[in-house]
Scaffold this motif. Structure first.
Motif, PDB file in Angstrom:
ATOM      1  N   GLY A  17      -0.875  -2.938   7.783  1.00 20.86           N
ATOM      2  CA  GLY A  17      -2.115  -2.389   7.249  1.00 20.86           C
ATOM      3  C   GLY A  17      -3.230  -2.299   8.262  1.00 20.86           C
ATOM      4  O   GLY A  17      -3.943  -3.255   8.491  1.00 20.86           O
ATOM      5  N   ALA A  38      -3.099   5.408   4.986  1.00 20.92           N
ATOM      6  CA  ALA A  38      -1.812   4.911   5.468  1.00 20.92           C
ATOM      7  C   ALA A  38      -0.849   6.074   5.662  1.00 20.92           C
ATOM      8  O   ALA A  38      -0.800   6.999   4.851  1.00 20.92           O
ATOM      9  N   PHE A  83       0.850  -1.186   0.000  1.00 23.66           N
ATOM     10  CA  PHE A  83       0.000   0.000   0.000  1.00 23.66           C
ATOM     11  C   PHE A  83       0.885   1.235   0.000  1.00 23.66           C
ATOM     12  O   PHE A  83       2.047   1.183   0.406  1.00 23.66           O
ATOM     13  N   GLY A 137      -8.203   0.179  10.979  1.00 20.20           N
ATOM     14  CA  GLY A 137      -8.284  -0.111   9.563  1.00 20.20           C
ATOM     15  C   GLY A 137      -9.152   0.898   8.845  1.00 20.20           C
ATOM     16  O   GLY A 137      -9.820   1.733   9.442  1.00 20.20           O
ATOM     17  N   ARG A 139      -4.279 -12.088   2.961  1.00 24.55           N
ATOM     18  CA  ARG A 139      -4.969 -10.804   3.133  1.00 24.55           C
ATOM     19  C   ARG A 139      -6.313 -11.023   3.807  1.00 24.55           C
ATOM     20  O   ARG A 139      -7.007 -12.013   3.566  1.00 24.55           O
ATOM     21  N   VAL A 167      -6.396   2.043   3.607  1.00 27.66           N
ATOM     22  CA  VAL A 167      -5.989   0.664   3.871  1.00 27.66           C
ATOM     23  C   VAL A 167      -7.228  -0.148   4.220  1.00 27.66           C
ATOM     24  O   VAL A 167      -7.798   0.018   5.298  1.00 27.66           O
ATOM     25  N   THR A 182      -2.579  -7.394   5.894  1.00 31.28           N
ATOM     26  CA  THR A 182      -1.767  -8.327   5.122  1.00 31.28           C
ATOM     27  C   THR A 182      -0.776  -9.014   6.049  1.00 31.28           C
ATOM     28  O   THR A 182      -0.017  -8.357   6.761  1.00 31.28           O
TER      29      THR A 182
END
Length: 268
Positions: free
Chosen positions: A83, A93, A41, A89, A107, A47, A51
């Motif tokens: 991430g 980022a 990313f 989340g 992922r 994001v 991952t």
């Protein structure tokens, strides 16, 4: 990804979960593979996925500057994830995530992780502890970059990469290592030559071989050892001469008290 949620994934953070808790996550894991140099990313991008590097795959979190320079702030391998780990989340980022050592990853949609946290105290606890350890690594790297000479910083970085690969041969080029350390390649080449003359490493084309890890640890700054101790204390990650050995599941707790206590470790 094995169909059986109890089967090892190659990522120690996921494998630390007991079977009922991992079953909340396993059906939603998507196998992916990244080549060396791939971007997981970019800074400023939303994001949406967590991952998890598996096996020997390694990802670096990078901060870039307007003049084109960059520096590594954290190195993540099979012991962790990148991430939206520290945040909830689905937020922009703050760094760029670049694959240092290519290979398999898993992922997970960020929303799925939040659902699993709501459904399991152990999942919340484990990821809160890992967030603490990741923050500790970032904060220690900031202090190291500001206070320690390039020779010690270089040794710290090589030891950190060896932990995650588990072998003596590190598939790293001078160009990439110089970029991670934020120095010119010609300057780094002189540093590596000095370390080779000291019998600590052997420099080859596209690789650096660790010859004497114990002596490297003595010559390096204290930053590598401090991060190791923090991981072991907070998360149960045991570092051996061969690398990261395992992550032990944290003891079950009632409510949210234990994760909150763990988060105080890195934040002061």
């Amino acid at each position: 990804m094995p169909a059986d949620s109890a089967a090892p994934t190659g990522n120690l953070l996921l494998d630390a979960l007991r079977e009922p808790d991992r079953a909340l996550i396993a059906p939603h894991l998507e196998p992916v593979s990244y080549d060396k140099g791939a971007i997981v990313f970019e800074a400023g991008s939303d994001v949406n996925h967590i991952t998890f590097p598996c096996q020997q795959t390694v990802v670096a979190l990078i901060i870039g500057t307007r003049d084109g320079r960059c520096a590594e702030t954290a190195t993540i391998g099979r012991e962790g994830a990148v991430g939206g780990i520290v945040s909830a989340g689905r937020v922009p980022a703050s760094t760029e995530a670049i694959v240092q050592i290519g290979g398999p990853m898993l992922r997970l949609d960020a929303g799925r992780l939040q659902e699993a946290k709501r459904g399991s105290v152990e999942v919340r606890n484990l990821f809160a502890r890992y967030s603490d350890c990741l923050l500790a690594q970032v904060l220690q790297a900031a202090a190291c970059n500001a206070l320690h000479p390039i020779e010690q910083r270089c040794l710290r970085w090589l030891l950190t990469l060896q932990d995650r690969i588990g072998g003596d041969t590190l598939p790293i080029t001078h160009e990439l290592l110089a970029s991670m350390l934020g120095v010119q390649r010609t300057y780094l080449t002189r540093i590596l030559s000095t370390l080779q003359d000291q019998g600590l490493i052997r420099v080859g084309r596209g690789r650096i071989t660790v010859l004497d890890r114990r002596a490297m640890s003595v010559a390096a700054c204290e930053c590598h050892a401090r991060v190791q101790r923090h991981f072991k204390t907070v998360l149960g990650a045991v570092y051996t001469a061969e690398g990261i050995d395992r992550i032990e599941p944290p003891a079950p707790v009632d409510g949210d008290r234990e994760p909150a206590m763990a988060l105080r470790g890195a934040g002061g």
